[in-house]
Design a protein around this motif. Structure first.
Motif, PDB file in Angstrom:
ATOM      1  N   GLU A  10      88.528  82.833 -63.260  1.00 59.21           N
ATOM      2  CA  GLU A  10      89.728  83.380 -63.478  1.00 59.21           C
ATOM      3  C   GLU A  10      89.951  83.235 -62.007  1.00 59.21           C
ATOM      4  N   VAL A  59      91.048  74.493 -67.282  1.00 56.75           N
ATOM      5  CA  VAL A  59      90.214  74.586 -66.177  1.00 56.75           C
ATOM      6  C   VAL A  59      88.755  74.921 -66.638  1.00 56.75           C
ATOM      7  N   ASN A  96      92.336  78.110 -70.903  1.00 56.77           N
ATOM      8  CA  ASN A  96      90.528  78.255 -70.213  1.00 56.77           C
ATOM      9  C   ASN A  96      89.842  77.733 -70.749  1.00 56.77           C
ATOM     10  N   THR A 132      89.322  80.694 -60.174  1.00 60.40           N
ATOM     11  CA  THR A 132      90.234  79.611 -60.114  1.00 60.40           C
ATOM     12  C   THR A 132      91.225  79.772 -60.811  1.00 60.40           C
ATOM     13  N   MET A 133      91.786  80.209 -61.789  1.00 58.00           N
ATOM     14  CA  MET A 133      93.191  80.151 -62.711  1.00 58.00           C
ATOM     15  C   MET A 133      94.088  80.668 -61.569  1.00 58.00           C
ATOM     16  N   ARG A 134      93.859  82.065 -60.974  1.00 55.56           N
ATOM     17  CA  ARG A 134      95.223  82.443 -59.914  1.00 55.56           C
ATOM     18  C   ARG A 134      95.285  81.859 -58.695  1.00 55.56           C
ATOM     19  N   GLU A 165      97.322  79.648 -60.233  1.00 56.13           N
ATOM     20  CA  GLU A 165      98.801  80.038 -60.845  1.00 56.13           C
ATOM     21  C   GLU A 165      99.951  80.015 -59.133  1.00 56.13           C
ATOM     22  N   LEU A 175      98.394  77.864 -67.914  1.00 54.82           N
ATOM     23  CA  LEU A 175      96.517  77.093 -68.052  1.00 54.82           C
ATOM     24  C   LEU A 175      95.861  77.587 -69.262  1.00 54.82           C
TER      25      LEU A 175
END
Length: 230
Positions: free
Chosen positions: A122, A113, A143, A124-126, A129, A141
């Motif tokens: 953060e 990401v 970073n 977007t990663m959530r 998921e 994922l």
């Protein structure tokens, strides 16, 4: 004529997104609500502060009052506010990055990401998921924070911004099967990053507008069915 109200936290994406609408939804009335103080407040706080959440919900309500058939939330940093607001607003809210996140989670195991701000990275990663869990998949994922790129762009150094994003993409590419661009404003670099890394790159604007089109078509079909029943 159908109406889409797009809510922006900054200026940068409005013109590029307008072109996508002209291509994919030329008969739709597009109304923009732009408050470029929002992203500044998010960056300063490092998260979405309550005042920003309240103003966003007000803008979604304004969109409903303007006759929106769909409201498009265009900023990944505040997508979780849009999730909450769906319980309060009487028309569908589409998050610009949801279709992108779902596509990445469904197709790839290792997802890098790329973002210029932690406050965008953060959530977007959530979201990825969350989409992976909904699809019954486990994803890894990576970073891809391009430190300093946001400041470079705000400081009038777009070449440095692009260089830092490119360097970050090259750094994380070896750990990933796909690169996801967390900010819609980075979509213009999609082809360049894919060529430099040899990896597929996903961005949100086109996929987001395609999801808006799907929602509009679905509701048109429901209305047609109700008319036929009558």
């Amino acid at each position: 004529m159908r109406t889409v109200v797009a809510v922006y936290t900054g200026q940068g994406l409005a013109d590029p997104l307008k072109k996508v609408f002209q291509e994919l939804l030329p008969d739709v009335r597009l109304v923009n609500i732009i408050d470029d103080s929002l992203i500044g407040d998010v960056v300063k706080a490092g998260r979405v502060p309550p005042g920003v959440a309240r103003r966003l919900v007000q803008y979604y309500r304004h969109g409903e009052e303007l006759g929106a058939d769909v409201i498009l939330n265009t900023c990944s940093s505040v997508g979780e506010v849009a999730d909450m607001a769906r319980q309060l607003i009487g028309v569908p809210i589409v998050k610009i990055d949801q279709a992108m996140a779902a596509a990445a989670a469904a197709r790839y195991d290792r997802i890098a990401v790329l973002a210029t701000l932690p406050s965008t990275l953060e959530p977007t990663m959530r979201l990825i998921e969350k989409e992976a869990r909904a699809a019954g998949r486990a994803v890894a994922l990576v970073n891809g924070l391009a430190a300093g790129a946001f400041e470079a762009l705000n400081g009038g150094r777009p070449e440095e911004h692009d260089r830092l994003i490119l360097e970050t993409a090259e750094r994380v590419a070896g750990e990933a099967d796909v690169i996801v661009l967390a900010q819609g404003s980075m979509a213009r670099m999609e082809s360049r990053l894919s060529e430099a890394t040899g990896k597929p790159v996903l961005s949100s604007p086109r996929l987001g507008v395609e999801q808006v089109r799907e929602v509009l078509e679905r509701f048109a079909g429901l209305e047609g069915g109700e008319a036929g029943a009558r």
